[in-house]
Design a protein around this motif. Structure first.
Motif, PDB file in Angstrom:
ATOM      1  N   HIS A   1       0.839  -1.191   0.000  1.00 50.42           N
ATOM      2  CA  HIS A   1       0.000   0.000   0.000  1.00 50.42           C
ATOM      3  C   HIS A   1       0.882   1.252   0.000  1.00 50.42           C
ATOM      4  O   HIS A   1       0.667   2.180  -0.780  1.00 50.42           O
ATOM      5  CB  HIS A   1      -0.914  -0.032   1.221  1.00 50.42           C
ATOM      6  N   GLY A   2       1.883   1.274   0.888  1.00 51.46           N
ATOM      7  CA  GLY A   2       2.793   2.417   0.944  1.00 51.46           C
ATOM      8  C   GLY A   2       3.551   2.618  -0.357  1.00 51.46           C
ATOM      9  O   GLY A   2       3.728   3.752  -0.816  1.00 51.46           O
ATOM     10  N   PHE A   3       3.990   1.523  -0.962  1.00 44.67           N
ATOM     11  CA  PHE A   3       4.694   1.626  -2.242  1.00 44.67           C
ATOM     12  C   PHE A   3       3.790   2.255  -3.295  1.00 44.67           C
ATOM     13  O   PHE A   3       4.201   3.149  -4.032  1.00 44.67           O
ATOM     14  CB  PHE A   3       5.161   0.247  -2.715  1.00 44.67           C
ATOM     15  N   GLY A   4       2.546   1.788  -3.344  1.00 40.31           N
ATOM     16  CA  GLY A   4       1.606   2.325  -4.328  1.00 40.31           C
ATOM     17  C   GLY A   4       1.299   3.792  -4.121  1.00 40.31           C
ATOM     18  O   GLY A   4       1.096   4.543  -5.076  1.00 40.31           O
ATOM     19  N   VAL A   5       1.278   4.226  -2.877  1.00 44.92           N
ATOM     20  CA  VAL A   5       0.934   5.616  -2.576  1.00 44.92           C
ATOM     21  C   VAL A   5       2.130   6.541  -2.754  1.00 44.92           C
ATOM     22  O   VAL A   5       2.009   7.607  -3.359  1.00 44.92           O
ATOM     23  CB  VAL A   5       0.373   5.736  -1.138  1.00 44.92           C
ATOM     24  N   PHE A   6       3.289   6.148  -2.227  1.00 42.19           N
ATOM     25  CA  PHE A   6       4.423   7.065  -2.184  1.00 42.19           C
ATOM     26  C   PHE A   6       5.443   6.871  -3.297  1.00 42.19           C
ATOM     27  O   PHE A   6       6.139   7.807  -3.649  1.00 42.19           O
ATOM     28  CB  PHE A   6       5.119   6.968  -0.824  1.00 42.19           C
ATOM     29  N   VAL A   7       5.553   5.666  -3.808  1.00 40.48           N
ATOM     30  CA  VAL A   7       6.556   5.406  -4.853  1.00 40.48           C
ATOM     31  C   VAL A   7       5.855   5.154  -6.170  1.00 40.48           C
ATOM     32  O   VAL A   7       6.147   5.803  -7.164  1.00 40.48           O
ATOM     33  CB  VAL A   7       7.451   4.208  -4.474  1.00 40.48           C
ATOM     34  N   GLY A   8       4.951   4.196  -6.142  1.00 41.94           N
ATOM     35  CA  GLY A   8       4.099   3.780  -7.250  1.00 41.94           C
ATOM     36  C   GLY A   8       4.417   4.292  -8.637  1.00 41.94           C
ATOM     37  O   GLY A   8       5.403   4.942  -8.876  1.00 41.94           O
ATOM     38  N   VAL A   9       3.554   3.970  -9.505  1.00 45.83           N
ATOM     39  CA  VAL A   9       3.700   4.377 -10.886  1.00 45.83           C
ATOM     40  C   VAL A   9       2.987   5.695 -11.110  1.00 45.83           C
ATOM     41  O   VAL A   9       2.049   6.036 -10.407  1.00 45.83           O
ATOM     42  CB  VAL A   9       3.142   3.297 -11.840  1.00 45.83           C
ATOM     43  N   SER A  10       3.431   6.412 -12.108  1.00 43.48           N
ATOM     44  CA  SER A  10       2.795   7.689 -12.422  1.00 43.48           C
ATOM     45  C   SER A  10       1.441   7.428 -13.073  1.00 43.48           C
ATOM     46  O   SER A  10       1.202   6.353 -13.620  1.00 43.48           O
ATOM     47  CB  SER A  10       3.692   8.500 -13.351  1.00 43.48           C
ATOM     48  N   PRO A  11       0.557   8.404 -13.029  1.00 43.96           N
ATOM     49  CA  PRO A  11      -0.751   8.225 -13.667  1.00 43.96           C
ATOM     50  C   PRO A  11      -0.582   7.976 -15.161  1.00 43.96           C
ATOM     51  O   PRO A  11       0.383   8.457 -15.770  1.00 43.96           O
ATOM     52  CB  PRO A  11      -1.472   9.545 -13.421  1.00 43.96           C
ATOM     53  N   PRO A  12      -1.492   7.237 -15.764  1.00 42.14           N
ATOM     54  CA  PRO A  12      -1.372   6.952 -17.187  1.00 42.14           C
ATOM     55  C   PRO A  12      -1.503   8.225 -18.026  1.00 42.14           C
ATOM     56  O   PRO A  12      -2.269   9.125 -17.692  1.00 42.14           O
ATOM     57  CB  PRO A  12      -2.517   5.982 -17.468  1.00 42.14           C
ATOM     58  N   SER A  13      -0.752   8.264 -19.107  1.00 43.24           N
ATOM     59  CA  SER A  13      -0.815   9.417 -20.005  1.00 43.24           C
ATOM     60  C   SER A  13      -2.107   9.364 -20.821  1.00 43.24           C
ATOM     61  O   SER A  13      -2.750   8.314 -20.928  1.00 43.24           O
ATOM     62  CB  SER A  13       0.384   9.408 -20.955  1.00 43.24           C
ATOM     63  N   GLU A  14      -2.465  10.485 -21.395  1.00 45.00           N
ATOM     64  CA  GLU A  14      -3.658  10.534 -22.243  1.00 45.00           C
ATOM     65  C   GLU A  14      -3.508   9.583 -23.429  1.00 45.00           C
ATOM     66  O   GLU A  14      -4.471   8.949 -23.854  1.00 45.00           O
ATOM     67  CB  GLU A  14      -3.917  11.962 -22.724  1.00 45.00           C
ATOM     68  N   GLU A  15      -2.283   9.473 -23.939  1.00 47.70           N
ATOM     69  CA  GLU A  15      -2.023   8.568 -25.067  1.00 47.70           C
ATOM     70  C   GLU A  15      -2.301   7.119 -24.664  1.00 47.70           C
ATOM     71  O   GLU A  15      -2.934   6.367 -25.402  1.00 47.70           O
ATOM     72  CB  GLU A  15      -0.574   8.708 -25.516  1.00 47.70           C
ATOM     73  N   ARG A  16      -1.858   6.739 -23.473  1.00 45.86           N
ATOM     74  CA  ARG A  16      -2.066   5.369 -22.981  1.00 45.86           C
ATOM     75  C   ARG A  16      -3.555   5.110 -22.759  1.00 45.86           C
ATOM     76  O   ARG A  16      -4.057   4.019 -23.071  1.00 45.86           O
ATOM     77  CB  ARG A  16      -1.295   5.180 -21.669  1.00 45.86           C
TER      78      ARG A  16
ATOM     79  N   GLU B   1      -5.934   2.306 -24.744  1.00 48.04           N
ATOM     80  CA  GLU B   1      -6.762   1.325 -24.032  1.00 48.04           C
ATOM     81  C   GLU B   1      -8.216   1.415 -24.487  1.00 48.04           C
ATOM     82  O   GLU B   1      -8.886   0.395 -24.651  1.00 48.04           O
ATOM     83  CB  GLU B   1      -6.648   1.548 -22.534  1.00 48.04           C
ATOM     84  N   ILE B   2      -8.702   2.629 -24.710  1.00 46.13           N
ATOM     85  CA  ILE B   2     -10.066   2.802 -25.214  1.00 46.13           C
ATOM     86  C   ILE B   2     -10.185   2.179 -26.588  1.00 46.13           C
ATOM     87  O   ILE B   2     -11.152   1.445 -26.877  1.00 46.13           O
ATOM     88  CB  ILE B   2     -10.438   4.312 -25.263  1.00 46.13           C
ATOM     89  N   ASP B   3      -9.198   2.416 -27.449  1.00 44.99           N
ATOM     90  CA  ASP B   3      -9.220   1.841 -28.794  1.00 44.99           C
ATOM     91  C   ASP B   3      -9.183   0.321 -28.751  1.00 44.99           C
ATOM     92  O   ASP B   3      -9.873  -0.359 -29.516  1.00 44.99           O
ATOM     93  CB  ASP B   3      -8.049   2.377 -29.620  1.00 44.99           C
TER      94      ASP B   3
ATOM     95  N   ARG C   1     -12.570  -1.032 -27.914  1.00 41.68           N
ATOM     96  CA  ARG C   1     -13.521  -0.932 -29.030  1.00 41.68           C
ATOM     97  C   ARG C   1     -13.324  -2.063 -30.018  1.00 41.68           C
ATOM     98  O   ARG C   1     -14.267  -2.515 -30.651  1.00 41.68           O
ATOM     99  CB  ARG C   1     -13.349   0.398 -29.745  1.00 41.68           C
ATOM    100  N   ARG C   2     -12.071  -2.533 -30.162  1.00 42.63           N
ATOM    101  CA  ARG C   2     -11.791  -3.618 -31.116  1.00 42.63           C
ATOM    102  C   ARG C   2     -12.243  -4.972 -30.588  1.00 42.63           C
ATOM    103  O   ARG C   2     -12.411  -5.889 -31.368  1.00 42.63           O
ATOM    104  CB  ARG C   2     -10.286  -3.670 -31.398  1.00 42.63           C
ATOM    105  N   SER C   3     -12.437  -5.094 -29.290  1.00 39.80           N
ATOM    106  CA  SER C   3     -12.797  -6.394 -28.707  1.00 39.80           C
ATOM    107  C   SER C   3     -14.224  -6.754 -28.994  1.00 39.80           C
ATOM    108  O   SER C   3     -15.112  -6.049 -29.106  1.00 39.80           O
ATOM    109  CB  SER C   3     -12.606  -6.371 -27.194  1.00 39.80           C
TER     110      SER C   3
END
Length: 87
Positions: free
Chosen positions: A61-76, A80-82, A85-87
């Motif tokens: 939990h601490g890793f996810g909050v303080f170190v974790g990954v950055s928020p996904p970019s708009e491109e990413r 994912e939306i695209d 839609r293909r599925s």
């Protein structure tokens, strides 16, 4: 500051607050378990198991909050939306 930046900042604040609540509950409950062990039979230190098990979850939990990954970019997000839609 945009609305999206504000929402992200509020989300980060809530995540940090959630971690501190989690840590406090971990400390209080496990201190209680150690106290029960101490006042009871003593002997084999069985509280080690909840301390370790819950401790691993708390560390994640601490890793996810303080170190974790950055928020996904708009491109990413768009990729994912695209993909959905293909599925």
């Amino acid at each position: 500051m945009t609305d999206a930046e504000r929402r992200e900042a509020i989300e980060r604040i809530r995540a940090r607050r959630g971690f501190w609540v989690h840590l406090t509950v971990y400390l209080v409950v496990n201190a209680g378990l150690v106290l029960i062990w101490y006042l009871g039979s003593g002997g084999y230190f069985w509280p080690v198991w909840p301390l370790l098990g819950w401790g691993i979850g708390l560390a994640a939990h601490g890793f996810g909050v303080f170190v974790g990954v950055s928020p996904p970019s708009e491109e990413r997000i768009q990729r994912e939306i695209d993909r959905g839609r293909r599925s």
